[in-house]
Design an enzyme around this catalytic site. Sequence first.
Site, short mmCIF file in Angstrom:
data_model
loop_
_atom_site.label_atom_id
_atom_site.label_comp_id
_atom_site.label_asym_id
_atom_site.label_seq_id
_atom_site.Cartn_x
_atom_site.Cartn_y
_atom_site.Cartn_z
N GLU A 155 -14.68 -26.46 14.06
CA GLU A 155 -15.03 -25.72 15.28
C GLU A 155 -16.03 -26.51 16.13
O GLU A 155 -15.93 -26.57 17.34
CB GLU A 155 -15.58 -24.33 14.91
N SER A 181 -15.82 -12.60 14.52
CA SER A 181 -15.39 -13.87 13.91
C SER A 181 -13.90 -14.01 13.72
O SER A 181 -13.43 -14.46 12.67
CB SER A 181 -16.08 -14.09 12.56
N SER A 182 -13.13 -13.65 14.75
CA SER A 182 -11.69 -13.87 14.63
C SER A 182 -11.39 -15.36 14.50
O SER A 182 -10.49 -15.76 13.76
CB SER A 182 -10.94 -13.25 15.81
N SER A 183 -12.16 -16.22 15.17
CA SER A 183 -11.84 -17.65 15.09
C SER A 183 -12.19 -18.21 13.70
O SER A 183 -11.40 -18.95 13.12
CB SER A 183 -12.53 -18.44 16.20
N ASP A 195 -20.58 -17.62 10.13
CA ASP A 195 -19.30 -16.90 10.22
C ASP A 195 -18.31 -17.42 9.18
O ASP A 195 -17.71 -16.66 8.42
CB ASP A 195 -18.70 -17.06 11.62
N GLY A 219 -16.85 -10.74 18.74
CA GLY A 219 -18.00 -11.14 17.94
C GLY A 219 -17.85 -10.78 16.47
O GLY A 219 -18.84 -10.68 15.74
N HIS A 279 -28.91 -15.59 15.30
CA HIS A 279 -29.33 -16.88 15.89
C HIS A 279 -30.37 -17.57 15.01
O HIS A 279 -31.24 -18.28 15.50
CB HIS A 279 -29.83 -16.70 17.34
N TYR A 320 -24.73 -19.98 24.61
CA TYR A 320 -24.99 -20.27 23.19
C TYR A 320 -25.57 -21.67 23.00
O TYR A 320 -26.63 -21.85 22.37
CB TYR A 320 -23.68 -20.12 22.41
C1 GLA Z 1 -22.04 -16.82 16.41
C2 GLA Z 1 -22.03 -18.16 15.68
C3 GLA Z 1 -22.86 -18.08 14.41
C4 GLA Z 1 -24.26 -17.51 14.69
C5 GLA Z 1 -24.17 -16.24 15.53
C6 GLA Z 1 -25.52 -15.75 15.97
O1 GLA Z 1 -21.39 -15.84 15.65
O2 GLA Z 1 -20.71 -18.55 15.36
O3 GLA Z 1 -22.93 -19.35 13.81
O4 GLA Z 1 -25.06 -18.47 15.31
O5 GLA Z 1 -23.36 -16.42 16.68
O6 GLA Z 1 -26.26 -15.31 14.88
#
Ligand code: GLA
Length: 393
Positions: free
Chosen positions: A163, A129-131, A175, A127, A37, A225
């Site tokens: 996105e 990052s599949s997208s 990501d 979490g 974050h 988020y």
């Molecule tokens: C997700 C978001 C990223 C980042 C993380 C937290 O993966 O896509 O951009 O903010 O959360 O670090």
Amino acid sequence: MPQLTSLLNEFTSRFGGTEQAVRIFHAPGRVNLIGEHTDYNGGAVFPAALTFGTTLLIRPRDDRQLRLASTNFALSHEVPLDGLSLKEEDDWMNYPKGVAWELEQRGYRLSRGYDLLFHGEIPNGAGLSSSASIEVVTAFALLTMEGQPTDTVQIALWSQHAENEFVGVKCGIMDQFAVANGKKDHAIHLDCDTLKYELVPFRSGDYKLVIGNTNKRRGLVDSKYNERRAQCEQAVRDLRKAFPDLTLLGQLTLAQFEANEQLIGDETVRRRARHVVQEIDRVQRSIEVLNRNDLAAFGALMNASHDSLRDLYEVTGAELDAMVDAARSVPGVLGSRMTGAGFGGCTISLVHKDSVERFISEVGEKYEEATGLRADFYVCDIGDGVREWKKEA
Ligand code: GLA
């Protein structure tokens, strides 16, 4: 690497024709080692690309239609390139649609339509990052097919923009950047304000990175988020009393923040901001300790990162906390933390190679006892960013 022959067969059985003009692209998933974050606050992150991700088979068409299919989901669809818009019922297909929309917005009018078959190896909503992986592989493939330059920093920015604006998730750049620019056995030290980055060899010696999937799904759009982002923006507005030009929390040093944090009126907002500034400092210290191969010190920073995400930023939740607690109780573990946005998803732990088996069985058991959920584990190798795969590979 997935079975390319069977993917090619699947492609022709779904779309007809021959495999001759089919080209194959791959983008990995990512795991963030530390710096959570911080990206949308203009701070530093330290992610790495995984050795598994999304494979895309693509073939040009004679019209301006996109035919989209996936080996993972039954849902497939044909959409015209003109007038692309977000449709909830299009589910995962909104990511490639968003990227095609983005490229057209940027003036890269696609000369034709394409047939696209996606094969994803990244657990969905975990979490990892599949997208971003789908977005980046789509952008890289479309630009390559169109004979356009494939600048992977640009591709990351455009994918993030797709996105943010098409899908509607206000994610930061981490990501897409990691997925586009990763390098085998290296982590990426990225300054998210300037996009300056350094590939840092990740030498973990006798230690392995182990990803633990809580299998508690994390819905980023529905999650808190965007609320966290808004709280960071509030903190910046309050801190402008002392720093009139401040636009992002990452522009402050830890000392500057500590001397002025009382300017932030709301106690919750103050805690959110404190996490961000301290976490950016932890990334810097991680680079320093890793430079002298002090893995124990890096593990301690991972632990501190998780604790801060739990207590100050409040994005962990019962499942991630239970898994991290269980991980830390296993001998041979130097550190354990959540990775990614939080609210479910995955943890990452630094585990001695001789303890990995014990780690998986003990953490799995304790986690299930605590939550009733079964965990999955992946011993993580660091892979390369997006690229084309030759068919004979
Ligand atoms: C997700 C978001 C990223 C980042 C993380 C937290 O993966 O896509 O951009 O903010 O959360 O670090």
